[in-house]
Enzyme design. Structure first.
Site, PDB file in Angstrom:
ATOM      1  N   TYR A 162      -5.707   1.068   1.450  1.00  0.00           N
ATOM      2  CA  TYR A 162      -5.406   2.156   2.685  1.00  0.00           C
ATOM      3  C   TYR A 162      -4.547   3.219   2.049  1.00  0.00           C
ATOM      4  O   TYR A 162      -3.898   3.163   1.063  1.00  0.00           O
ATOM      5  CB  TYR A 162      -4.958   1.183   3.832  1.00  0.00           C
ATOM      6  CG  TYR A 162      -3.638   0.834   3.617  1.00  0.00           C
ATOM      7  CD1 TYR A 162      -3.244  -0.146   2.766  1.00  0.00           C
ATOM      8  CD2 TYR A 162      -2.466   1.503   4.176  1.00  0.00           C
ATOM      9  CE1 TYR A 162      -1.887  -0.748   2.423  1.00  0.00           C
ATOM     10  CE2 TYR A 162      -0.991   1.164   4.065  1.00  0.00           C
ATOM     11  CZ  TYR A 162      -0.883   0.002   3.050  1.00  0.00           C
ATOM     12  OH  TYR A 162       0.366  -0.490   2.824  1.00  0.00           O
TER      13      TYR A 162
ATOM     14  N   ARG B 203     -19.615 -14.299   3.902  1.00  0.00           N
ATOM     15  CA  ARG B 203     -18.418 -14.553   3.264  1.00  0.00           C
ATOM     16  C   ARG B 203     -18.598 -15.033   1.610  1.00  0.00           C
ATOM     17  O   ARG B 203     -19.256 -16.411   1.480  1.00  0.00           O
ATOM     18  CB  ARG B 203     -17.535 -15.673   3.968  1.00  0.00           C
ATOM     19  CG  ARG B 203     -15.976 -15.889   3.235  1.00  0.00           C
ATOM     20  CD  ARG B 203     -15.355 -16.495   4.185  1.00  0.00           C
ATOM     21  NE  ARG B 203     -13.794 -16.843   3.589  1.00  0.00           N
ATOM     22  CZ  ARG B 203     -13.659 -17.864   2.648  1.00  0.00           C
ATOM     23  NH1 ARG B 203     -14.602 -18.531   2.232  1.00  0.00           N
ATOM     24  NH2 ARG B 203     -12.592 -17.716   2.026  1.00  0.00           N
TER      25      ARG B 203
ATOM     26  N   ARG C 263      -4.464   8.897  -4.670  1.00  0.00           N
ATOM     27  CA  ARG C 263      -4.105   7.491  -4.704  1.00  0.00           C
ATOM     28  C   ARG C 263      -5.193   6.573  -4.433  1.00  0.00           C
ATOM     29  O   ARG C 263      -5.497   5.593  -4.649  1.00  0.00           O
ATOM     30  CB  ARG C 263      -2.774   7.225  -4.138  1.00  0.00           C
ATOM     31  CG  ARG C 263      -2.353   5.946  -4.600  1.00  0.00           C
ATOM     32  CD  ARG C 263      -0.804   5.643  -3.992  1.00  0.00           C
ATOM     33  NE  ARG C 263      -0.640   5.833  -2.511  1.00  0.00           N
ATOM     34  CZ  ARG C 263       0.498   5.732  -1.933  1.00  0.00           C
ATOM     35  NH1 ARG C 263       1.667   5.699  -2.600  1.00  0.00           N
ATOM     36  NH2 ARG C 263       0.646   6.190  -0.751  1.00  0.00           N
TER      37      ARG C 263
ATOM     38  N   LYS D  31      -2.748  -0.017  -3.491  1.00  0.00           N
ATOM     39  CA  LYS D  31      -2.505  -0.032  -2.111  1.00  0.00           C
ATOM     40  C   LYS D  31      -3.331  -0.868  -1.235  1.00  0.00           C
ATOM     41  O   LYS D  31      -4.602  -0.047  -0.671  1.00  0.00           O
ATOM     42  CB  LYS D  31      -2.422   1.448  -1.784  1.00  0.00           C
ATOM     43  CG  LYS D  31      -1.243   1.541  -0.410  1.00  0.00           C
ATOM     44  CD  LYS D  31      -0.790   2.674   0.014  1.00  0.00           C
ATOM     45  CE  LYS D  31      -0.291   3.012   1.091  1.00  0.00           C
ATOM     46  NZ  LYS D  31       1.018   2.341   1.387  1.00  0.00           N
TER      47      LYS D  31
ATOM     48  N   GLU E  13      10.732  -3.249  -5.505  1.00  0.00           N
ATOM     49  CA  GLU E  13      10.416  -1.908  -4.421  1.00  0.00           C
ATOM     50  C   GLU E  13      10.867  -2.546  -3.074  1.00  0.00           C
ATOM     51  O   GLU E  13      10.966  -3.753  -2.884  1.00  0.00           O
ATOM     52  CB  GLU E  13       9.358  -1.495  -4.682  1.00  0.00           C
ATOM     53  CG  GLU E  13       8.118  -2.454  -4.276  1.00  0.00           C
ATOM     54  CD  GLU E  13       6.674  -1.722  -4.440  1.00  0.00           C
ATOM     55  OE1 GLU E  13       6.527  -0.120  -4.217  1.00  0.00           O
ATOM     56  OE2 GLU E  13       5.798  -2.177  -4.676  1.00  0.00           O
TER      57      GLU E  13
HETATM   58  N1  PLP Z   1       5.993   0.725  -1.890  1.00  0.00           N
HETATM   59  C1  PLP Z   1       5.141   0.188  -0.960  1.00  0.00           C
HETATM   60  C2  PLP Z   1       4.982  -1.369  -1.287  1.00  0.00           C
HETATM   61  C3  PLP Z   1       4.594   0.833   0.090  1.00  0.00           C
HETATM   62  O1  PLP Z   1       3.953  -0.109   0.996  1.00  0.00           O
HETATM   63  C4  PLP Z   1       4.754   1.991   0.154  1.00  0.00           C
HETATM   64  C5  PLP Z   1       4.281   2.843   1.570  1.00  0.00           C
HETATM   65  O2  PLP Z   1       3.752   2.244   2.418  1.00  0.00           O
HETATM   66  C6  PLP Z   1       5.525   2.731  -0.681  1.00  0.00           C
HETATM   67  C7  PLP Z   1       6.201   1.959  -1.587  1.00  0.00           C
HETATM   68  C8  PLP Z   1       5.955   4.226  -0.381  1.00  0.00           C
HETATM   69  O3  PLP Z   1       4.738   4.874  -0.871  1.00  0.00           O
HETATM   70  P1  PLP Z   1       4.657   6.320  -0.089  1.00  0.00           P
HETATM   71  O4  PLP Z   1       5.637   7.216  -0.392  1.00  0.00           O
HETATM   72  O5  PLP Z   1       3.143   6.886  -0.766  1.00  0.00           O
HETATM   73  O6  PLP Z   1       4.107   6.111   1.349  1.00  0.00           O
END
Ligand code: PLP
Length: 287
Positions: free
Chosen positions: A33, A100, A52, A149, A182
């Site tokens: 996403y 599935r 991305r 992501k 993070e």
């Molecule tokens: N790290 C994680 C795990 C995230 O889920 C997000 C955003 O959802 C970010 C960092 C920040 O990414 P962005 O600046 O692209 O929103």
């Protein structure tokens, strides 16, 4: 006005929007996403978000569901139909729906595409930025490809929920050696005694944040020194400043880590400056 959602080629009322019960996103977390900020009726850093998205698809070998211009059109149409001026647009692509199975399906299964737009009052994060937020540390329990992501956000949900119970609005994952990787939904930064900004270098253990990339541009233009290296949770607690970055919050000052004040316990000048300057450096596209 009723909300409209894009699902697989159709714009449908929110209450009727649905994907198949055997969608691989639903059953296996086999989906990626993007979330892009909408500000003043414009898209922020669209090209970086789309790059991305493309990378996430490529890493998981999910076929591109449509051309980049078609995807750009869908996002704009959803924003327009929902009359969102300030908020966010959410785009999800799963590998599709089929019986599935752990194995990837054949070409007969086509990706599922969902797009939603949501209005969010810009005053809410603006007010939070004035007071700053608290974060809570949590053990890093996520997988080895956090650079993709994906919708596999259960560890992030658990961490955020635990943080909320303690009055913190973000969780910071901390690896086995004590380094902050993070946030549950943001990148993590600190500022040391010399005023140097520190954040973890990109790798498979963090998401390459789009906001992170734009903040790097701001730092360079403002001639603020940046060092990309891992930092310890204890360093964050004794840092001069800390902050997080994400598309929906841009730059958000952190004033407490696990209940201990960061710096003087108030939003610091570097985070405040970066927040003020952010949209001057972000790419802005019309809808
Ligand atoms: N790290 C994680 C795990 C995230 O889920 C997000 C955003 O959802 C970010 C960092 C920040 O990414 P962005 O600046 O692209 O929103």
């Amino acid at each position: 006005m009723s909300r409209i959602v894009y699902v697989n080629g159709r714009y449908v009322p929110y209450g009727q929007a649905a994907v198949h019960v055997e969608d691989r996103g639903f059953q296996l977390g086999d989906a990626i996403y993007e979330v892009c900020e909408v500000r003043g009726g414009r898209l922020i850093d669209e090209a970086r978000h789309m790059a991305r998205l493309d990378r996430s698809l490529g890493e998981l070998r999910i076929p591109r569901p449509m051309s980049a211009p078609a995807l750009a059109h869908v996002m704009r149409e959803v924003i327009r139909r929902n009359r969102v001026r300030d908020g966010a647009v959410y785009l999800q692509v799963s590998r599709g729906a089929g019986p599935r199975d752990f194995y990837f399906p054949g070409p007969e299964v086509v990706p599922t595409v969902v797009c939603l737009a949501r209005a969010l009052s810009p005053e809410v994060p603006a007010a939070r930025a004035l007071s700053g937020i608290a974060v809570k540390s949590m053990p890093e329990i996520r997988w080895g490809r956090c650079d993709i992501k994906t919708v596999m956000l259960l560890p992030a949900c658990l961490a955020k929920e635990a943080a909320r119970k303690e009055g913190a609005s973000e969780a910071w994952f901390v690896d086995g050696e004590g380094y902050v990787t993070e946030g549950a939904s943001s990148n993590a930064w600190i500022v040391d005694d010399q005023g140097t900004v520190i954040t973890k270098p990109l790798g498979t253990d963090i998401l390459p944040g789009v906001t992170r990339a734009t903040v790097r541009d701001v730092l360079q233009k403002e001639q603020i020194s940046l060092v990309e290296r891992p930092f310890l949770l204890s360093e964050a607690q004794s840092a001069r400043e800390a902050f997080i970055t994400s598309a929906t919050q841009t730059v958000m000052p952190v004033i407490r880590v696990d209940g201990r004040p960061v710096g003087d316990g108030r939003p610091g000048p570097v985070a405040t400056l970066l927040r003020q300057k952010f949209h001057q450096f972000a790419a802005i596209s019309d809808i």
